[in-house]
Design a protein around this motif. Structure first.
Motif, mmCIF file in Angstrom:
data_model
loop_
_atom_site.group_PDB
_atom_site.id
_atom_site.type_symbol
_atom_site.label_atom_id
_atom_site.label_comp_id
_atom_site.label_asym_id
_atom_site.label_seq_id
_atom_site.Cartn_x
_atom_site.Cartn_y
_atom_site.Cartn_z
ATOM 1 N N ASP A 1 0.805 -1.164 -0.082
ATOM 2 C CA ASP A 1 -0.048 -0.204 -0.099
ATOM 3 C C ASP A 1 0.822 1.243 -0.026
ATOM 4 O O ASP A 1 0.416 2.330 -0.831
ATOM 5 C CB ASP A 1 -0.839 -0.041 1.162
ATOM 6 C CG ASP A 1 -1.662 -1.276 1.370
ATOM 7 O OD1 ASP A 1 -2.810 -1.313 0.633
ATOM 8 O OD2 ASP A 1 -1.317 -2.482 2.001
ATOM 9 N N GLY A 2 2.285 1.267 0.871
ATOM 10 C CA GLY A 2 2.677 2.383 0.741
ATOM 11 C C GLY A 2 3.543 2.578 -0.339
ATOM 12 O O GLY A 2 3.700 3.603 -0.856
ATOM 13 N N ALA A 3 3.961 1.694 -1.361
ATOM 14 C CA ALA A 3 4.640 1.493 -2.486
ATOM 15 C C ALA A 3 3.465 2.210 -3.341
ATOM 16 O O ALA A 3 4.052 3.049 -4.351
ATOM 17 C CB ALA A 3 4.848 0.098 -2.999
ATOM 18 N N ILE A 4 2.440 1.867 -3.276
ATOM 19 C CA ILE A 4 1.311 2.575 -4.361
ATOM 20 C C ILE A 4 1.162 3.985 -4.030
ATOM 21 O O ILE A 4 0.927 4.846 -4.978
ATOM 22 C CB ILE A 4 0.008 1.593 -4.370
ATOM 23 C CG1 ILE A 4 0.321 0.195 -4.996
ATOM 24 C CG2 ILE A 4 -1.029 2.387 -5.333
ATOM 25 C CD1 ILE A 4 -0.792 -0.642 -4.640
ATOM 26 N N TRP A 5 0.932 4.173 -2.865
ATOM 27 C CA TRP A 5 0.623 5.648 -2.387
ATOM 28 C C TRP A 5 1.738 6.596 -2.365
ATOM 29 O O TRP A 5 1.302 7.614 -2.554
ATOM 30 C CB TRP A 5 -0.186 5.530 -1.052
ATOM 31 C CG TRP A 5 -1.423 4.833 -1.017
ATOM 32 C CD1 TRP A 5 -2.249 4.499 -2.050
ATOM 33 C CD2 TRP A 5 -1.765 4.064 0.137
ATOM 34 N NE1 TRP A 5 -3.446 3.781 -1.656
ATOM 35 C CE2 TRP A 5 -3.131 3.440 -0.103
ATOM 36 C CE3 TRP A 5 -1.671 4.144 1.536
ATOM 37 C CZ2 TRP A 5 -4.180 3.135 0.729
ATOM 38 C CZ3 TRP A 5 -2.442 3.383 2.450
ATOM 39 C CH2 TRP A 5 -3.667 3.016 2.013
ATOM 40 N N LYS A 6 2.988 6.010 -2.172
ATOM 41 C CA LYS A 6 4.133 6.721 -1.857
ATOM 42 C C LYS A 6 5.110 6.824 -2.706
ATOM 43 O O LYS A 6 6.114 7.582 -2.802
ATOM 44 C CB LYS A 6 4.540 6.791 -0.388
ATOM 45 C CG LYS A 6 3.249 7.360 0.736
ATOM 46 C CD LYS A 6 3.776 7.414 2.172
ATOM 47 C CE LYS A 6 3.924 5.714 2.507
ATOM 48 N NZ LYS A 6 4.054 5.890 3.962
ATOM 49 N N ARG A 7 5.315 5.568 -3.167
ATOM 50 C CA ARG A 7 6.559 5.494 -4.036
ATOM 51 C C ARG A 7 6.429 4.999 -5.470
ATOM 52 O O ARG A 7 7.275 4.287 -6.212
ATOM 53 C CB ARG A 7 7.468 4.339 -3.279
ATOM 54 C CG ARG A 7 7.759 4.642 -1.923
ATOM 55 C CD ARG A 7 8.856 3.443 -1.407
ATOM 56 N NE ARG A 7 8.138 2.388 -1.043
ATOM 57 C CZ ARG A 7 7.468 1.886 -0.261
ATOM 58 N NH1 ARG A 7 7.076 2.835 0.682
ATOM 59 N NH2 ARG A 7 6.860 0.756 -0.290
ATOM 60 N N TRP A 8 5.203 5.403 -6.046
ATOM 61 C CA TRP A 8 4.903 5.250 -7.481
ATOM 62 C C TRP A 8 5.243 3.759 -7.914
ATOM 63 O O TRP A 8 5.660 3.176 -8.888
ATOM 64 C CB TRP A 8 5.985 6.030 -8.458
ATOM 65 C CG TRP A 8 5.830 7.364 -8.053
ATOM 66 C CD1 TRP A 8 6.571 8.332 -7.356
ATOM 67 C CD2 TRP A 8 4.833 8.365 -8.630
ATOM 68 N NE1 TRP A 8 6.193 9.598 -7.362
ATOM 69 C CE2 TRP A 8 5.105 9.563 -8.180
ATOM 70 C CE3 TRP A 8 3.818 8.185 -9.464
ATOM 71 C CZ2 TRP A 8 4.302 10.715 -8.532
ATOM 72 C CZ3 TRP A 8 3.096 9.310 -9.476
ATOM 73 C CH2 TRP A 8 3.384 10.451 -9.208
#
Length: 426
Positions: free
Chosen positions: A99-106
């Protein structure tokens, strides 16, 4: 509103121009996610059977038949594997949170570390850890998409969308829910239902599910016989929905606390070992909760057992996650909702008598309502229940009532979901 201020910053992914290279990598991601997902699920079933020594029946029967010594040994062994796996992953760089990859790290994910965590996650789930199995398959789908995007040099917007589709495809393969997996990618991971996003999400999940059938049976996950929708059941749904929403708020915050802990090998061994001790009296505490849901769908479960599961299972899940052990929350959340629904049905039955079939429907509706409120994904939760049972469509009206009311109440208590709360995304 700026990118960093959005509740789910990736909602602008639908603005990406989808190139021919993107569609080619979507095809690769869907096929690979189905193959890897099917292989991981076969691995899970093999570990479950060999851990608890059964050759026939299912996980629940195998756990009940296993000796006390075997249960303790298996759960302590799971703790050691989690500790070693966590130590290995800790030596590697990067944040593996999908989820963090999608929301914050493209959409960028560390391939090696994500793979290590996915593998030992499925191992400890198979050995009885009270966490969900979907984490490993979501991670695998996301990693496959990330590698595919990097190989073809896709831009940030396309990469993010592809990784979300890969995560949804992993979910679809984990539970044989092609529509639910796509809606999970759109509603929970991407926060958007735009047509440009919907087409790749549905295509990737449908393809992954179809490919996974090469290794997995295309059957309903839960056996369920719905009751006719009576006035009593409808009235119950209006009461149960808000209660399920009230339950979801503290549960989401508990999971947020749990996921905020630092990896600890000693805590992993201790929490899984303690779960093994608890299982000597409460074998239903083991596993991801699938068998608990099926048990409640029978409609006849002692109130004492339901109360025990209501307390023990969320605490067990929280302690395991607090130790840094990777695991999913989908089925643990469903099992909590099923227990709450059946308890509410039993209580309602004191005033307005309910038959066994109606109590079974209460458990199913409760599982959908808590899942919808805890994930902040009412549409995907409804579709999940329809696909997991193949027979719940006749309960659509009370399902909708409970899901809508639970989501509204749950969002009033906590606007983050079990998937977004760790990153503090508001």
């Amino acid at each position: 509103m700026g990118f960093s201020d959005s509740m789910q910053p990736n909602v602008r992914s639908g603005e990406a121009r989808l190139s021919g290279a993107f569609w080619a990598m979507l095809l690769v991601t869907g096929v690979a996610a189905g193959l890897v997902g099917g292989a991981l699920m076969r691995m899970l079933y093999w570990i479950e059977a060999h851990s608890f020594g059964y050759t026939a029946g299912g996980f629940a029967e195998g756990v009940r038949a296993a000796s006390a010594g075997r249960k303790l040994t298996v759960l302590m062994g799971a703790g050691v594997i989690a500790a070693v796996g966590g130590w290995v992953a800790g030596k590697m760089k990067g944040d593996t949170d999908l989820d963090g990859a999608i929301w914050k790290r493209w959409g960028r994910m560390p391939v090696g570390k994500s793979t290590v965590r996915a593998v030992y996650s499925i191992v400890v789930v198979g050995m009885g850890a009270a966490v969900g199995r979907e984490n490993a398959l979501k991670q695998a789908g996301g990693v496959i998409a990330n590698v595919s995007a990097a190989w073809r040099g896709l831009g940030d917007q396309e990469r993010r969308l592809l990784v979300a589709c890969g995560g949804g495809a992993g979910m679809a393969a984990a539970y044989n829910v092609p529509l639910g997996g796509a809606l999970f990618a759109l509603e929970v991971l991407l926060g958007s239902f735009s047509l440009r996003m919907a087409l790749p999400a549905f295509g990737c999940s449908l393809l992954a599910c179809w490919v996974s059938w090469l290794m997995l049976p295309n059957v309903a996950t839960y056996a369920f016989v719905p009751a006719p929708v009576t006035g009593s059941l409808m009235a119950w749904a209006f009461v149960a929905g808000p209660v399920c929403g009230l339950v979801s708020g503290p549960f989401v915050r508990l999971m947020g606390w749990a996921k905020g802990g630092k990896a600890s090998g000693w805590l992993a061994v201790g929490s899984l070992g303690a779960l093994g001790v608890v299982s000597l009296w409460l074998p239903e505490a083991l596993g991801n909760g699938k068998d608990v849901v099926q048990l409640t769908l029978g409609g006849v479960v002692p109130v004492g057992l339901l109360v025990g599961l209501l307390v023990v299972r969320p605490l067990a899940t929280a302690m395991i996650l607090r130790a840094g052990v990777p695991g999913g929350l989908f089925t643990p959340t469903m099992s909590l909702g099923a227990v709450v629904g059946l308890l509410l049905g039993r209580g309602w039955g004191v005033v307005m008598p309910m038959g066994r079939a109606e109590l079974s429907s209460c458990a199913l509706i409760g599982s959908a309502a808590v899942l919808a409120a805890a994930t902040q994904g009412p549409v995907s939760a409804l579709v999940f229940l329809l696909e997991l049972t193949h027979t719940a469509d006749s309960l659509m009206v009370p399902l909708l009532v409970a899901v809508v009311l639970a989501t509204v109440v749950g969002r009033g208590l906590e606007d983050r979901s079990i998937y977004s709360i760790e990153g503090g995304v508001k």
